[in-house]
Motif scaffolding. Structure first.
Motif, mmCIF file in Angstrom:
data_model
loop_
_atom_site.group_PDB
_atom_site.id
_atom_site.type_symbol
_atom_site.label_atom_id
_atom_site.label_comp_id
_atom_site.label_asym_id
_atom_site.label_seq_id
_atom_site.Cartn_x
_atom_site.Cartn_y
_atom_site.Cartn_z
ATOM 1 N N LEU A 28 48.395 -11.410 2.737
ATOM 2 C CA LEU A 28 48.618 -12.263 3.832
ATOM 3 C C LEU A 28 48.144 -11.427 5.065
ATOM 4 O O LEU A 28 47.958 -10.050 5.165
ATOM 5 C CB LEU A 28 49.805 -12.304 4.468
ATOM 6 N N LYS A 29 47.017 -11.969 5.582
ATOM 7 C CA LYS A 29 46.198 -11.222 6.952
ATOM 8 C C LYS A 29 46.527 -12.064 8.112
ATOM 9 O O LYS A 29 46.780 -13.331 7.983
ATOM 10 C CB LYS A 29 44.746 -11.638 6.459
ATOM 11 N N LYS A 30 46.585 -11.304 9.348
ATOM 12 C CA LYS A 30 46.740 -11.809 10.431
ATOM 13 C C LYS A 30 46.093 -11.147 11.562
ATOM 14 O O LYS A 30 45.660 -9.942 11.371
ATOM 15 C CB LYS A 30 48.381 -11.701 10.841
ATOM 16 N N PHE A 31 45.185 -12.080 12.413
ATOM 17 C CA PHE A 31 44.494 -11.360 13.289
ATOM 18 C C PHE A 31 44.807 -12.029 14.709
ATOM 19 O O PHE A 31 45.195 -13.330 14.760
ATOM 20 C CB PHE A 31 42.954 -12.031 13.187
ATOM 21 N N GLU A 32 44.805 -11.443 15.811
ATOM 22 C CA GLU A 32 44.551 -12.112 17.122
ATOM 23 C C GLU A 32 43.029 -12.508 17.377
ATOM 24 O O GLU A 32 42.281 -11.490 17.251
ATOM 25 C CB GLU A 32 45.104 -10.910 18.122
ATOM 26 N N VAL A 33 42.848 -13.544 17.723
ATOM 27 C CA VAL A 33 41.556 -13.932 17.982
ATOM 28 C C VAL A 33 41.356 -14.718 19.166
ATOM 29 O O VAL A 33 42.625 -15.187 19.877
ATOM 30 C CB VAL A 33 41.032 -15.065 16.822
ATOM 31 N N THR A 34 40.225 -15.038 19.822
ATOM 32 C CA THR A 34 40.058 -15.854 20.813
ATOM 33 C C THR A 34 39.727 -17.274 20.109
ATOM 34 O O THR A 34 38.679 -17.355 19.688
ATOM 35 C CB THR A 34 38.776 -15.486 21.901
ATOM 36 N N GLN A 123 43.894 -17.072 23.395
ATOM 37 C CA GLN A 123 44.217 -15.941 22.697
ATOM 38 C C GLN A 123 45.300 -16.678 21.550
ATOM 39 O O GLN A 123 46.232 -17.250 22.235
ATOM 40 C CB GLN A 123 44.756 -14.844 23.194
ATOM 41 N N LEU A 124 45.149 -16.677 20.580
ATOM 42 C CA LEU A 124 46.164 -16.879 19.564
ATOM 43 C C LEU A 124 45.915 -16.144 18.272
ATOM 44 O O LEU A 124 45.146 -15.459 18.019
ATOM 45 C CB LEU A 124 46.242 -18.439 19.401
#
Length: 148
Positions: A28-34, A123-124
């Motif tokens: 599982l990968k999580k990133f904060e992105v625009t 941002q999410l």
């Protein structure tokens, strides 16, 4: 008669095993992105706005996203299913963004320019799973990335 019995046995075994396969293990990968939005219009994309950089066709109503190339390098490849924070449905990676962007996604919003502008830029957090295919890699990765 024996051939018929073997056929029936094999058919029953296949029927009983349908739908019981386990999903492949993944990381599982999580990133904060625009996150911004885009439409399939020539001035926002290219001279052929209904075709993505991967060659897929765009139609209003599809839940597709475009991703920056650094995210592709992080395993967010073509056809990956992605959970977007605040959305109920999964989105599919079907397009890639210009090389100048990093840690960004574009949410496809058909031809509805007002909806895209109303979304703006936010941002999410995104989540996705990278499937593990090799058993050695699987064992090493599962030790390295324990279940949350």
């Amino acid at each position: 008669m024996k051939i018929h019995q073997r056929f029936v046995c094999i058919s029953v075994i296949l029927l009983l095993s349908c739908g019981k396969s386990k999903p492949a293990p993944c990381v599982l990968k999580k990133f904060e992105v625009t996150a911004s939005a885009y439409n399939s219009l020539a001035y926002q994309t290219s001279s052929n706005p209904s075709i993505t950089a991967f060659g897929d066709s765009l139609y209003p109503g599809l839940r597709y996203i475009a991703v920056s190339r650094d995210l592709i390098d992080s395993g967010l490849v073509h056809n990956t299913k992605v959970k977007l924070q605040g959305f109920d449905s999964l989105y599919t990676v079907k397009d890639k963004m210009n090389k100048r962007w990093q840690k960004r996604i574009d949410i496809y919003m058909g031809k509805d320019i007002k909806k895209a502008k109303a979304w703006g830029r936010q941002q999410l957090t995104i989540e996705y799973c990278i499937p593990l295919t090799d058993s050695v890699i699987t064992q090493n990765a599962l030790r390295q990335f324990p279940k949350p």
